[in-house]
Design a protein around this motif. Structure first.
Motif, PDB file in Angstrom:
ATOM      1  N   LEU B 172       0.867  -1.178   0.000  1.00  0.00           N
ATOM      2  CA  LEU B 172       0.000   0.000   0.000  1.00  0.00           C
ATOM      3  C   LEU B 172       0.900   1.222   0.000  1.00  0.00           C
ATOM      4  CD1 LEU B 172      -2.597   1.723   0.561  1.00  0.00           C
ATOM      5  CD2 LEU B 172      -2.358   1.102   2.966  1.00  0.00           C
ATOM      6  N   VAL B 173       0.695   2.132  -0.961  1.00  0.00           N
ATOM      7  CA  VAL B 173       1.483   3.367  -1.013  1.00  0.00           C
ATOM      8  C   VAL B 173       0.548   4.547  -0.782  1.00  0.00           C
ATOM      9  CG1 VAL B 173       3.084   4.791  -2.338  1.00  0.00           C
ATOM     10  CG2 VAL B 173       3.023   2.316  -2.717  1.00  0.00           C
ATOM     11  N   ILE B 174       0.851   5.321   0.253  1.00  0.00           N
ATOM     12  CA  ILE B 174       0.014   6.469   0.623  1.00  0.00           C
ATOM     13  C   ILE B 174       0.796   7.744   0.343  1.00  0.00           C
ATOM     14  CG2 ILE B 174      -1.039   7.685   2.558  1.00  0.00           C
ATOM     15  CD1 ILE B 174      -1.478   4.917   3.854  1.00  0.00           C
ATOM     16  N   THR B 175       0.208   8.629  -0.447  1.00  0.00           N
ATOM     17  CA  THR B 175       0.884   9.888  -0.762  1.00  0.00           C
ATOM     18  C   THR B 175       0.041  11.071  -0.318  1.00  0.00           C
ATOM     19  OG1 THR B 175      -0.099  10.431  -2.914  1.00  0.00           O
ATOM     20  CG2 THR B 175       1.631   8.757  -2.905  1.00  0.00           C
ATOM     21  N   GLY B 176       0.652  12.246  -0.396  1.00  0.00           N
ATOM     22  CA  GLY B 176      -0.092  13.490  -0.274  1.00  0.00           C
ATOM     23  C   GLY B 176      -0.304  14.033  -1.676  1.00  0.00           C
ATOM     24  N   ARG B 177       0.145  15.297  -1.906  1.00  0.00           N
ATOM     25  CA  ARG B 177      -0.121  15.946  -3.187  1.00  0.00           C
ATOM     26  C   ARG B 177       0.845  15.461  -4.264  1.00  0.00           C
ATOM     27  NH1 ARG B 177      -4.352  17.865  -5.527  1.00  0.00           N
ATOM     28  NH2 ARG B 177      -3.721  15.927  -6.462  1.00  0.00           N
ATOM     29  N   VAL B 178       0.491  14.386  -4.926  1.00  0.00           N
ATOM     30  CA  VAL B 178       1.200  13.913  -6.115  1.00  0.00           C
ATOM     31  C   VAL B 178       0.295  14.267  -7.287  1.00  0.00           C
ATOM     32  CG1 VAL B 178       1.944  11.835  -7.352  1.00  0.00           C
ATOM     33  CG2 VAL B 178       2.349  12.033  -4.908  1.00  0.00           C
ATOM     34  N   GLY B 179       0.851  14.519  -8.459  1.00  0.00           N
ATOM     35  CA  GLY B 179      -0.006  14.725  -9.621  1.00  0.00           C
ATOM     36  C   GLY B 179      -0.968  13.545  -9.745  1.00  0.00           C
ATOM     37  N   ASP B 180      -2.264  13.824  -9.918  1.00  0.00           N
ATOM     38  CA  ASP B 180      -3.251  12.736  -9.946  1.00  0.00           C
ATOM     39  C   ASP B 180      -2.854  11.668 -10.964  1.00  0.00           C
ATOM     40  OD1 ASP B 180      -4.661  14.241  -8.142  1.00  0.00           O
ATOM     41  OD2 ASP B 180      -6.062  15.050  -9.614  1.00  0.00           O
ATOM     42  N   ALA B 181      -2.474  12.118 -12.158  1.00  0.00           N
ATOM     43  CA  ALA B 181      -2.153  11.168 -13.221  1.00  0.00           C
ATOM     44  C   ALA B 181      -0.877  10.388 -12.898  1.00  0.00           C
ATOM     45  CB  ALA B 181      -2.002  11.904 -14.549  1.00  0.00           C
ATOM     46  N   SER B 182       0.022  11.003 -12.107  1.00  0.00           N
ATOM     47  CA  SER B 182       1.285  10.340 -11.751  1.00  0.00           C
ATOM     48  C   SER B 182       1.045   9.099 -10.892  1.00  0.00           C
ATOM     49  CB  SER B 182       2.202  11.313 -11.015  1.00  0.00           C
ATOM     50  OG  SER B 182       2.338  12.513 -11.749  1.00  0.00           O
ATOM     51  N   LEU B 183      -0.060   9.106 -10.129  1.00  0.00           N
ATOM     52  CA  LEU B 183      -0.406   7.928  -9.321  1.00  0.00           C
ATOM     53  C   LEU B 183      -0.527   6.695 -10.211  1.00  0.00           C
ATOM     54  CD1 LEU B 183      -3.324   9.399  -7.146  1.00  0.00           C
ATOM     55  CD2 LEU B 183      -1.016   8.890  -6.334  1.00  0.00           C
ATOM     56  N   PHE B 184      -1.017   6.908 -11.441  1.00  0.00           N
ATOM     57  CA  PHE B 184      -1.240   5.799 -12.375  1.00  0.00           C
ATOM     58  C   PHE B 184       0.025   5.482 -13.173  1.00  0.00           C
ATOM     59  CE2 PHE B 184      -5.328   7.506 -11.345  1.00  0.00           C
ATOM     60  CZ  PHE B 184      -6.175   6.412 -11.308  1.00  0.00           C
ATOM     61  N   LEU B 185       0.820   6.521 -13.419  1.00  0.00           N
ATOM     62  CA  LEU B 185       2.066   6.316 -14.163  1.00  0.00           C
ATOM     63  C   LEU B 185       3.049   5.446 -13.364  1.00  0.00           C
ATOM     64  CD1 LEU B 185       3.977   6.993 -16.550  1.00  0.00           C
ATOM     65  CD2 LEU B 185       4.616   9.087 -15.312  1.00  0.00           C
ATOM     66  N   ALA B 186       3.052   5.613 -12.039  1.00  0.00           N
ATOM     67  CA  ALA B 186       4.046   4.936 -11.193  1.00  0.00           C
ATOM     68  C   ALA B 186       4.068   3.412 -11.409  1.00  0.00           C
ATOM     69  CB  ALA B 186       3.813   5.279  -9.723  1.00  0.00           C
ATOM     70  N   PRO B 187       2.927   2.705 -11.339  1.00  0.00           N
ATOM     71  CA  PRO B 187       2.995   1.253 -11.541  1.00  0.00           C
ATOM     72  C   PRO B 187       3.428   0.864 -12.951  1.00  0.00           C
ATOM     73  CG  PRO B 187       0.711   1.971 -11.282  1.00  0.00           C
ATOM     74  CD  PRO B 187       1.573   3.138 -10.934  1.00  0.00           C
ATOM     75  N   MET B 188       3.187   1.720 -13.936  1.00  0.00           N
ATOM     76  CA  MET B 188       3.654   1.418 -15.298  1.00  0.00           C
ATOM     77  C   MET B 188       5.181   1.464 -15.340  1.00  0.00           C
ATOM     78  SD  MET B 188       0.978   3.624 -17.640  1.00  0.00           S
ATOM     79  CE  MET B 188      -0.525   4.232 -16.874  1.00  0.00           C
ATOM     80  N   ILE B 189       5.756   2.515 -14.745  1.00  0.00           N
ATOM     81  CA  ILE B 189       7.220   2.629 -14.711  1.00  0.00           C
ATOM     82  C   ILE B 189       7.801   1.429 -13.969  1.00  0.00           C
ATOM     83  CG2 ILE B 189       9.165   3.980 -13.810  1.00  0.00           C
ATOM     84  CD1 ILE B 189       7.435   6.499 -14.148  1.00  0.00           C
ATOM     85  N   HIS B 190       7.157   1.075 -12.849  1.00  0.00           N
ATOM     86  CA  HIS B 190       7.647  -0.042 -12.033  1.00  0.00           C
ATOM     87  C   HIS B 190       7.560  -1.370 -12.792  1.00  0.00           C
ATOM     88  CE1 HIS B 190       8.460  -2.567  -8.611  1.00  0.00           C
ATOM     89  NE2 HIS B 190       7.290  -3.165  -8.737  1.00  0.00           N
ATOM     90  N   ALA B 191       6.438  -1.599 -13.472  1.00  0.00           N
ATOM     91  CA  ALA B 191       6.220  -2.893 -14.134  1.00  0.00           C
ATOM     92  C   ALA B 191       7.088  -3.050 -15.379  1.00  0.00           C
ATOM     93  CB  ALA B 191       4.744  -3.043 -14.502  1.00  0.00           C
ATOM     94  N   PHE B 192       7.240  -1.962 -16.123  1.00  0.00           N
ATOM     95  CA  PHE B 192       7.874  -2.076 -17.439  1.00  0.00           C
ATOM     96  C   PHE B 192       9.288  -1.505 -17.483  1.00  0.00           C
ATOM     97  CE2 PHE B 192       3.242  -1.611 -18.723  1.00  0.00           C
ATOM     98  CZ  PHE B 192       3.051  -2.982 -18.874  1.00  0.00           C
TER      99      PHE B 192
END
Lengths: 107, 457
Positions: B172-192
């Motif tokens: 579980l990753v809990i953030t504060g003010r991250v770009g909304d779209a960046s929340l979704f980009l992160a697992p893509m960068i991690h996976a690929f």
């Protein structure tokens, strides 16, 4: 040429970004894109919201999607956290824009 | 089936679980149980929500995070744990550490000891902003002009620290003010393993993130306008699933048999939602150009992203949202009905205006009267061929002092027996709220130090 409400040939969604609002206007059928682009000018959109838009109205074109994006600068009475209007998030703008009349040639 | 495929063919499956704090819970449960997803991602924040959490933290220092987090985790975490679905969200809001502590307690309580919970810190840049004293975008004056009225400054940080948390094995990753779209980009960068300067791929990830950050708004929510736009089974709207391949191909869909619709039209509307220049969609990770994007229906409730999406190098400066104390807002509504309703509402407005000016000597920055049903929204537009049967009179004002705001409320309260005849007020909506005004500025990227804290439950 017969006039129709924009609602007959387009759909739209609007929202806020701080002090500014934007309206995405999308044609249902790409054959209408050119006439919408010609007739729904930034000037007309500004006229429709002249009481609320304090800044410029800028229009961006996305032909592949059949869409126009209108950015209405400083149009939310200071934005959602301080406005006194009932539409601080600018979400009603889309529906009002669809009331504009455009001329559509008969087929 | 996916396990046998090679890396290039492996599809990453992301689900969007919320568009706001306090979002409906059933769509997230449906995503976890029936969506076969690798990650579920929760967005709790908008500019105004973030300020609301800051305001809450001022009165309750231990809080300031999305308190629905507990309810959400209790409903979905056990199933996520069984399936290996990881959870990412900005539910930390103004207090990611507080939300992390809460999540650890919940995990232990659910028998999920050993789960790793990450908190991403660094978006709170209030002290750096005070020191740096940059120009405010909206006022073109320095931040210091706000003095001690400035109470919050949050930078939109990039996906990097979330990727780091995932690499450390966070469930579980809990953030504060991250770009909304960046929340979704992160697992893509991690996976690929997408490279930090592969701008086109990063831009594609940001585009999907933007489409998903409002969850159901891409699957038929906020779309229906019958008879032109009809959405089936809207009362059980399904939330979106993204199928993403390593080379950046993306399909948007939703759980089987859920309500809603995924079509080029729903995607197009959400693509433009809350955007400015489509050739320069700026996030901390990349500047995306989606001016040539298209959407293609490739199956029932399946839409592929088509056309071209390009990326440009990430910005040197990060956007910062500022919260500034700006006095008070007073607001209330009363209703009139029957013959002469509008005339009586106008008379009531006249009485209230005159009393505020002549009797109470109101000091207000702004005062507004709306006739609901006549001209409250972009009017006056209502056809006058027939008098309206019912009219709401809304009075709203902005003041510097709470006592001044109270004057407006008091006039609304006493208009009943002292004003025009026949007033309805089933709904007592009078309220005084403190205004945290929103402004924005920029901070050099290198002045924002992010930190990832991983704890085991």
């Amino acid at each position: 040429m017969p006039k129709v409400q924009l609602r007959e040939i387009c759909h739209a969604r609007s929202g806020d970004k701080g002090f500014h609002a934007n309206i995405g206007l999308i044609v249902y059928d790409k054959k209408h894109y050119e006439l919408v682009r010609e007739q729904v000018t930034p000037e007309r959109v500004r006229g429709l919201f002249e009481d609320s838009v304090k800044g410029e109205v800028k229009r961006y074109e996305l032909p592949r999607m059949g869409a126009l994006n209108f950015v209405l600068r400083d149009s939310l009475d200071g934005g959602a956290t301080r406005t006194l209007t009932l539409d601080g998030y600018g979400k009603v703008l889309s529906s009002v824009l669809l009331s504009l009349e455009v001329e559509v040639p008969e087929e | 089936m996916l396990k046998d495929s090679n890396r290039a063919d492996h599809l990453l499956r992301l689900g969007a679980g919320s568009a706001c704090p306090g979002e409906r819970i059933e769509p997230a449960i449906e995503l976890v149980e029936k969506g076969n997803i690798d990650y579920i991602i929760f967005d709790s924040l908008s500019e105004s929500e973030m300020l609301a959490f800051e305001r809450h933290k001022m009165s309750q220092p231990g809080e300031g995070y999305d308190t629905y987090t507990e309810r959400r985790l209790r409903r979905i975490w056990p199933e996520c744990a069984r399936r290996g679905t990881r959870i990412i969200g900005n539910m930390g809001a103004a207090n990611p550490r507080g939300a992390q502590e809460l999540a650890i307690e919940v995990a232990r309580d659910l028998g999920l000891g050993g789960r790793k919970v990450a908190a991403v810190l660094g978006d709170n840049v209030l002290s750096s902003i005070r020191e740096l004293d940059p120009i405010v975008n909206e006022t073109q004056e320095r931040v210091s002009v706000f003095g001690d009225r400035l109470i919050a400054a949050h930078a939109y940080i990039a996906a990097d620290p979330i990727v780091e948390a995932l690499q450390q094995g966070a469930d579980l990753v809990i953030t504060g003010r991250v770009g909304d779209a960046s929340l979704f980009l992160a697992p893509m960068i991690h996976a690929f393993g997408w490279k930090a300067d592969d701008w086109d791929l990063l831009a594609k990830g940001i585009v999907l993130g933007h489409l998903f950050e409002c969850a159901g708004q891409v699957t038929g929510g906020y779309f229906a306008d019958p008879p032109y736009k009809v959405v089936p089974e809207l009362h059980r709207l399904g939330f979106p699933i993204g199928e993403i391949s390593a080379d950046g191909r993306m399909v948007i869909t939703k759980p089987p048999n859920s309500g809603g619709v995924v079509s080029p039209a729903t995607c197009a509307e959400q693509m433009l939602y809350e955007t400015d220049d489509p050739a320069n969609y700026i996030e901390a990770d990349v500047v995306a150009d989606f001016s040539d994007i298209g959407f293609e229906q490739v199956g029932l409730d399946r839409v592929a992203i088509a056309g071209t999406v390009r990326g440009k190098p990430k910005p040197e400066m990060l956007k910062v949202n500022l919260g500034v104390r700006e006095g008070f807002r007073a607001e209330g509504t009363v209703f009139y009905a029957g013959p002469g309703a509008y005339e009586r509402a106008e008379l009531a407005a006249d009485v209230i205006r005159k009393r505020l000016e002549q009797v109470t000597h109101l000091k207000a920055d702004a005062l507004r009267f709306d006739f609901i049903g006549i001209s409250a929204l972009y009017g006056p537009t209502t056809a006058a061929d027939k008098p309206p049967w019912e009219v709401g009179l809304r009075v709203a004002g902005r003041t510097q002092e709470r006592a001044e705001a109270w004057k407006i409320m008091h006039e609304l309260e006493t208009i009943d027996n002292n004003g025009p005849a026949a007033i309805g007020r089933g709904l007592r909506s009078e309220a005084i709220t403190e205004i945290l005004g929103y402004y924005s500025t920029f901070i050099p990227r290198e002045m924002v130090d992010t930190e990832v804290i991983v704890k085991e439950a």
